[in-house]
Design a protein around this motif. Structure first.
Motif, short mmCIF file in Angstrom:
data_model
loop_
_atom_site.label_atom_id
_atom_site.label_comp_id
_atom_site.label_asym_id
_atom_site.label_seq_id
_atom_site.Cartn_x
_atom_site.Cartn_y
_atom_site.Cartn_z
N LYS A 1 -18.59 -31.33 83.98
CA LYS A 1 -19.91 -31.95 83.91
C LYS A 1 -20.11 -33.00 85.01
O LYS A 1 -21.22 -33.48 85.21
N ILE A 2 -19.02 -33.35 85.72
CA ILE A 2 -19.13 -34.37 86.77
C ILE A 2 -18.78 -33.83 88.15
O ILE A 2 -18.97 -34.51 89.15
N ASN A 3 -18.25 -32.60 88.21
CA ASN A 3 -17.84 -32.02 89.48
C ASN A 3 -18.36 -30.58 89.54
O ASN A 3 -17.91 -29.72 88.79
N ASN A 4 -19.31 -30.34 90.43
CA ASN A 4 -19.95 -29.02 90.49
C ASN A 4 -19.02 -27.90 90.93
O ASN A 4 -19.35 -26.73 90.78
N GLN A 5 -17.86 -28.24 91.51
CA GLN A 5 -16.93 -27.20 91.93
C GLN A 5 -15.58 -27.34 91.24
O GLN A 5 -14.54 -26.95 91.76
N GLY A 6 -15.60 -27.89 90.02
CA GLY A 6 -14.35 -28.07 89.30
C GLY A 6 -14.42 -27.64 87.86
O GLY A 6 -15.44 -27.16 87.36
N ARG A 7 -13.30 -27.80 87.16
CA ARG A 7 -13.18 -27.40 85.77
C ARG A 7 -13.17 -28.62 84.87
O ARG A 7 -12.76 -29.71 85.27
N GLY A 8 -13.62 -28.40 83.64
CA GLY A 8 -13.63 -29.46 82.65
C GLY A 8 -12.61 -29.19 81.57
O GLY A 8 -11.45 -28.91 81.84
N ASP A 9 -13.05 -29.24 80.32
CA ASP A 9 -12.15 -29.07 79.18
C ASP A 9 -11.71 -27.61 79.04
O ASP A 9 -12.47 -26.68 79.28
N VAL A 10 -10.46 -27.44 78.62
CA VAL A 10 -9.91 -26.10 78.41
C VAL A 10 -10.62 -25.44 77.23
O VAL A 10 -10.95 -26.08 76.23
N LEU A 11 -10.89 -24.15 77.35
CA LEU A 11 -11.56 -23.41 76.29
C LEU A 11 -10.68 -23.34 75.04
O LEU A 11 -9.45 -23.43 75.12
N SER A 12 -11.32 -23.16 73.91
CA SER A 12 -10.56 -22.96 72.67
C SER A 12 -9.81 -21.63 72.77
O SER A 12 -10.12 -20.77 73.61
N SER A 13 -8.82 -21.45 71.92
CA SER A 13 -8.01 -20.23 71.97
C SER A 13 -8.88 -18.99 71.73
O SER A 13 -8.68 -17.94 72.36
N GLU A 14 -9.87 -19.10 70.84
CA GLU A 14 -10.76 -17.97 70.56
C GLU A 14 -11.63 -17.65 71.77
O GLU A 14 -11.82 -16.48 72.14
N GLN A 15 -12.17 -18.70 72.40
CA GLN A 15 -13.00 -18.48 73.58
C GLN A 15 -12.17 -17.89 74.72
O GLN A 15 -12.62 -16.98 75.43
N ALA A 16 -10.97 -18.42 74.92
CA ALA A 16 -10.11 -17.93 76.00
C ALA A 16 -9.76 -16.47 75.79
O ALA A 16 -9.78 -15.66 76.74
N ALA A 17 -9.46 -16.09 74.55
CA ALA A 17 -9.14 -14.69 74.25
C ALA A 17 -10.32 -13.79 74.56
O ALA A 17 -10.15 -12.68 75.10
N ALA A 18 -11.54 -14.25 74.23
CA ALA A 18 -12.73 -13.45 74.49
C ALA A 18 -12.96 -13.28 76.00
O ALA A 18 -13.31 -12.19 76.47
N VAL A 19 -12.77 -14.36 76.76
CA VAL A 19 -12.95 -14.30 78.22
C VAL A 19 -11.93 -13.37 78.84
O VAL A 19 -12.26 -12.54 79.71
N ILE A 20 -10.69 -13.47 78.42
CA ILE A 20 -9.64 -12.61 78.96
C ILE A 20 -9.95 -11.15 78.67
O ILE A 20 -9.77 -10.26 79.52
N ASN A 21 -10.46 -10.87 77.48
CA ASN A 21 -10.83 -9.50 77.12
C ASN A 21 -11.95 -8.98 78.02
O ASN A 21 -11.92 -7.83 78.49
N LEU A 22 -12.94 -9.85 78.30
CA LEU A 22 -14.03 -9.45 79.20
C LEU A 22 -13.51 -9.16 80.60
O LEU A 22 -13.91 -8.18 81.24
#
Length: 308
Positions: free
Chosen positions: A145-166
């Motif tokens: 939310k403060i860096n347009n070319q960076g990462r913020g908080d790590v996704l939850s395990s459920e969200q991460a699993a869904a992204v990896i599946n995609l």
């Protein structure tokens, strides 16, 4: 796109070569030659050739013809002086060539460093392998939310699993279509030219290249890409390459770690603020003459060294 049987055979034959030479040789790097350092899930970095060592930097700086009676401590002092005062030409006397296997999106970021000679695997000529970079869950993070070319908080395990599946589904589907476009009509495909079919591949597909660069420009690359703010996927390649430099030019690499990687730069305005602080003056951002961002960056650089 792992090492082919031909590449493995070439590596083994080169590793067994015993060729006497009068050129400078780095024993530490010789032990690492041709060995692949694993990076990410299917990537690697390996040194295939190099020229020069710490003594080559010193020789170039002194424009001498031999080692003479100099002590290692004198060489170390000179190399550190050169690094400290940005005398870069002597470091250009050393060169190194890597074979790198990396995801395409990392390669597109990497190629921005235009100070190297590059020859990449050609998907116009050859067929890409069915192999993709799939991140570990712990590196999948939301947009900062403060860096347009960076990462913020790590996704939850459920969200991460869904992204990896995609990511897996998209990469596999696109590769299936890639094969269909390549295959001839008698095999149910379209016989499309390789240079056209490749446009359907996802950016996490693996490519590989040979990358040759001199030591000065490699230090600049590492200074930018090994920084904690650099993207994780390119940073791990930089960290692997730093290991090869520690073996190849240990004195120059030590100077780099001190004067580049572990150093910070203050602007003239920041130095004025530091001077006021050292004189015991209590200063806030509003009366510092620095913008809010400059002030924040300065405080972040000072934070590790301030007493709690």
């Amino acid at each position: 796109m792992p090492l082919t049987a031909e590449q493995q055979a070439e590596i083994e034959s080169q590793s067994n070569l015993q060729i006497p030479t009068k050129r400078p040789v780095s024993p530490g790097l010789e032990a690492m030659l041709f060995k692949a350092l694993p990076v990410l899930d299917h990537g690697f970095v390996r040194v295939v050739d190099y020229m020069g060592d710490d003594s080559s930097i010193v020789q170039a700086a002194r424009v001498s013809y031999g080692a003479g009676t100099k002590k290692v401590s004198e060489d170390r002092g000179l190399i550190r002086y050169l690094m400290r005062h940005h005398h870069t030409t002597p470091f250009e006397m050393c060169e190194i060539k890597y074979h790198v296997r990396l995801p395409i999106f990392v390669a597109r970021q990497w190629i921005r460093h235009r100070t190297a000679s590059v020859n990449e695997y050609s998907a116009r000529y050859s067929i890409m392998d069915r192999e993709f970079y799939i991140p570990e869950p712990e590196v999948l993070a939301a947009q900062s939310k403060i860096n347009n070319q960076g990462r913020g908080d790590v996704l939850s395990s459920e969200q991460a699993a869904a992204v990896i599946n995609l990511l897996k589904q998209d990469a596999q589907q696109c590769y299936d279509n890639y094969e269909t476009m390549l295959n001839p009509a008698e095999e149910g495909g379209y016989g499309l030219a390789r240079e056209l079919a490749r446009m359907n591949l996802t950016l996490n597909s693996y490519s590989q290249w040979y990358w040759k660069i001199n030591l000065h420009n490699l230090f600049h690359f590492l200074q930018l890409r090994i920084d904690p703010h650099a993207q994780y996927e390119i940073r791990v390649y930089a960290e692997a390459m730093l290991k090869t430099l520690q073996a190849w030019v240990p004195i120059a690499c030590e100077a780099f770690e001190d004067y580049r990687r572990g150093a910070v730069t203050f602007s003239a305005s920041m130095m004025k603020v530091l001077g006021r602080m050292l004189n015991g003056e209590a200063i806030e951002q509003a009366d510092s003459g620095l913008t809010k961002r400059e002030w924040t960056e300065m405080m972040q650089m000072l934070a590790p060294y301030q007493q709690k």
